[in-house]
Design a protein around this motif. Structure first.
Motif, PDB file in Angstrom:
ATOM      1  N   LEU A  84       0.844  -1.327   0.115  1.00 27.07           N
ATOM      2  CA  LEU A  84      -0.036  -0.076  -0.055  1.00 27.07           C
ATOM      3  C   LEU A  84       0.819   1.074   0.047  1.00 27.07           C
ATOM      4  N   SER A  85       2.039   1.376   0.732  1.00 28.04           N
ATOM      5  CA  SER A  85       2.897   2.377   0.697  1.00 28.04           C
ATOM      6  C   SER A  85       3.239   2.597  -0.627  1.00 28.04           C
ATOM      7  N   SER A  86       3.572   1.489  -1.398  1.00 29.26           N
ATOM      8  CA  SER A  86       4.265   1.682  -2.640  1.00 29.26           C
ATOM      9  C   SER A  86       3.391   2.604  -3.565  1.00 29.26           C
ATOM     10  N   PHE A  87       1.957   2.640  -3.336  1.00 31.02           N
ATOM     11  CA  PHE A  87       0.984   3.613  -3.943  1.00 31.02           C
ATOM     12  C   PHE A  87       0.716   4.824  -3.546  1.00 31.02           C
ATOM     13  N   ALA A  88       1.365   4.829  -2.395  1.00 30.53           N
ATOM     14  CA  ALA A  88       0.862   6.451  -1.703  1.00 30.53           C
ATOM     15  C   ALA A  88       1.679   7.370  -2.325  1.00 30.53           C
ATOM     16  N   VAL A  89       0.565   8.577  -2.198  1.00 31.05           N
ATOM     17  CA  VAL A  89       1.250   9.996  -3.146  1.00 31.05           C
ATOM     18  C   VAL A  89       0.964  10.986  -2.181  1.00 31.05           C
ATOM     19  N   THR A  90       0.600  10.893  -0.994  1.00 32.36           N
ATOM     20  CA  THR A  90       0.485  11.965   0.033  1.00 32.36           C
ATOM     21  C   THR A  90       1.037  11.518   1.359  1.00 32.36           C
ATOM     22  N   PRO A  91       1.717  12.688   2.034  1.00 33.11           N
ATOM     23  CA  PRO A  91       1.843  12.414   3.361  1.00 33.11           C
ATOM     24  C   PRO A  91       0.938  11.558   4.303  1.00 33.11           C
ATOM     25  N   GLU A  92      -0.479  11.917   4.240  1.00 32.62           N
ATOM     26  CA  GLU A  92      -0.999  11.121   5.146  1.00 32.62           C
ATOM     27  C   GLU A  92      -1.336   9.907   4.908  1.00 32.62           C
ATOM     28  N   ALA A  93      -1.216   9.335   3.422  1.00 31.66           N
ATOM     29  CA  ALA A  93      -1.488   7.858   3.103  1.00 31.66           C
ATOM     30  C   ALA A  93       0.000   7.073   3.637  1.00 31.66           C
ATOM     31  N   HIS A  94       1.205   7.532   3.604  1.00 32.66           N
ATOM     32  CA  HIS A  94       2.173   7.091   3.966  1.00 32.66           C
ATOM     33  C   HIS A  94       1.946   6.971   5.673  1.00 32.66           C
ATOM     34  N   GLN A  95       1.719   7.894   6.229  1.00 31.24           N
ATOM     35  CA  GLN A  95       1.581   7.757   7.471  1.00 31.24           C
ATOM     36  C   GLN A  95       0.593   6.664   8.077  1.00 31.24           C
ATOM     37  N   LEU A  96      -0.615   6.683   7.367  1.00 27.79           N
ATOM     38  CA  LEU A  96      -1.633   5.728   7.508  1.00 27.79           C
ATOM     39  C   LEU A  96      -0.934   4.216   7.005  1.00 27.79           C
ATOM     40  N   TYR A  97      -0.351   3.876   6.182  1.00 25.01           N
ATOM     41  CA  TYR A  97      -0.040   2.652   5.725  1.00 25.01           C
ATOM     42  C   TYR A  97       1.187   2.257   6.578  1.00 25.01           C
ATOM     43  N   GLU A  98       1.980   3.243   7.402  1.00 23.29           N
ATOM     44  CA  GLU A  98       3.140   2.686   8.100  1.00 23.29           C
ATOM     45  C   GLU A  98       2.607   2.128   9.363  1.00 23.29           C
ATOM     46  N   ILE A  99       1.281   2.399   9.699  1.00 26.47           N
ATOM     47  CA  ILE A  99       0.631   1.706  10.824  1.00 26.47           C
ATOM     48  C   ILE A  99       0.813   0.247  10.542  1.00 26.47           C
ATOM     49  N   LEU A 100       0.376  -0.345   9.389  1.00 29.66           N
ATOM     50  CA  LEU A 100       0.602  -1.621   9.161  1.00 29.66           C
ATOM     51  C   LEU A 100       1.958  -2.200   9.017  1.00 29.66           C
TER      52      LEU A 100
END
Length: 412
Positions: A91-107
């Motif tokens: 999921l992080s590989s498809f993230a293009v916003t800081p919020e997305a990265h921050q969310l997926y790093e929970i996983l």
């Protein structure tokens, strides 16, 4: 004459491989700081916060994965951890916003919890004899350093011909592949006397024990220092280190840029830590662990203070990396061994997981403050000195620990 229990067992070998792969990936995240920030034009604090959240999620997830392993089985906890880890990377590989990265790093953080020290060390501890336990825990911990040796340089090398997104996908496939080894990981149950102790009784004993509180508080600085260095040291060296002389030994080894030196520094820390962790395991078998821990934190504090007081050059980077590396994860076999010694093996994963939450609170703060104060001051000096002060606190707080186990009444 009774047969001597072997040190190297299938459980220890597989546990080492899982930790090695898990930590190789985790240790590489600092290498992605600049590429991701440059691609999207983000502040340094944006991706730093994602890594900080990863570390915090790791800490939150650790006691829960410990409970899962103790209630449902070690292998189920590890499978859940590996799948969650891979999902976060994909999921992080498809993230293009800081919020997305921050969310997926929970996983990703939860995934590290299921494939890292808390679960694996508890399995290794149960599979080891009393004589070999301290050394077995040290070997498993050193495997994490083995991952660190090649994790950051491997990521740096892969970024030379793959995008950071593709690198994340490769890492996701690798962490799932280690599950093929799980059939070899069969650990015995805890000793019979400990099976009669309830989790509630053990937890209440630990929470009422001032020594457990001191262990919890002391592990905070370990997380702060490790989290900051892993996430920010490559970028710090890239920007603050003096140039590498063309005719120097580093240049002769093909390390011609401070960016490459930053990745190699993480590798050197991991390499030196293999020896340091094994030595800590051996010393933990012969000396009181609380004094060893106080010594490790004192050494880290002095090394960090001397590094920042001197001009940052390629030579000081290499020397600091080797010194800090020898003390890097030496705290883990000592801390986990101290928890096992004081409270037994039955609920070691949960009790160590709770202590490890303090470690990850420190890690969150070190990673997040690293980015936040960098954006505010333009360098890492302030956050580095905070780490020096916190390290001195940990050196002191371990001294009053009572290193003696008391019996626990079994559940009615």
């Amino acid at each position: 004459m009774p047969q001597k229990t072997p040190l190297m067992t299938p459980v220890l070998i597989v546990g080492c491989i899982i930790i090695l792969v898990s930590f190789a990936i985790r240790a590489s995240f600092g290498v992605f700081q600049i590429p991701i920030a440059d691609e999207f034009g983000w502040l340094r604090s944006e991706f730093s916060l994602a890594i900080a959240i990863q570390n915090l999620a790791w800490g939150i997830g650790q006691p829960f994965f410990g409970m899962i392993s103790e209630k449902m089985g070690d292998r189920k906890a590890i499978i859940l951890g590996a799948v969650t880890y891979a999902a976060g990377l994909v999921l992080s590989s498809f993230a293009v916003t800081p919020e997305a990265h921050q969310l997926y790093e929970i996983l990703v953080g939860f995934g590290i919890a299921g494939t890292g020290f808390g679960v694996i060390l508890a399995v290794v501890g149960r599979a080891s004899s009393d004589e070999n336990r301290s050394m077995s825990l040290a070997i498993a911990t050193a495997a994490g350093s083995g991952g660190q040796v090649f994790g950051a340089p491997l990521a740096e090398w892969m970024l030379g011909f793959l995008s950071w997104q593709e690198t994340f996908l490769v890492f996701a496939a690798v962490i799932v592949a280690v599950l093929l080894l799980l059939p070899m990981m069969r650990a015995p149950a805890a000793p019979k006397a400990e099976l009669q102790e309830s989790m509630g009784a053990i937890l209440m004993k630990a929470f009422r024990d001032p020594s457990y509180t001191l262990i919890f508080l002391g592990f905070f600085s370990c997380g702060y220092q490790l989290g900051f260095v892993t996430a920010h040291f490559p970028a710090m060296i890239t920007e603050m280190c003096g140039p590498i002389a063309p005719g120097s030994m580093l240049a002769g080894l093909g390390i011609s840029t401070t960016s490459a030196l930053g990745a190699v520094a993480i590798s050197l820390i991991g390499l030196a830590n293999i020896g340091g962790t094994l030595l800590a395991g051996w010393l933990g078998k012969h000396y009181q662990k609380k004094y060893l821990l106080a010594g490790v934190y004192t050494g880290r504090t002095l090394a960090a203070a001397m590094f920042i007081l001197m001009p940052i050059t390629p030579t000081t980077v290499v020397v600091f990396s080797l010194v800090m590396g020898s003390l890097w994860l030496a705290t883990v076999p000592l801390t986990s061994g101290l928890v096992a010694h004081l409270y037994g093996l039955r609920y070691m994963a949960t009790l160590y997981g709770i202590v490890f939450f303090s470690h990850q609170l420190g890690s969150f703060l070190g990673v997040w403050l690293g980015g936040r104060l960098y954006d505010q001051y333009g360098d890492y000096t302030v956050v580095w000195w905070l780490g020096v002060a916190i390290g001195a606190f940990s050196a002191i707080v371990h001294l009053p620990i009572r290193e003696k186990r008391e019996p626990v009444a079994s559940a009615a």
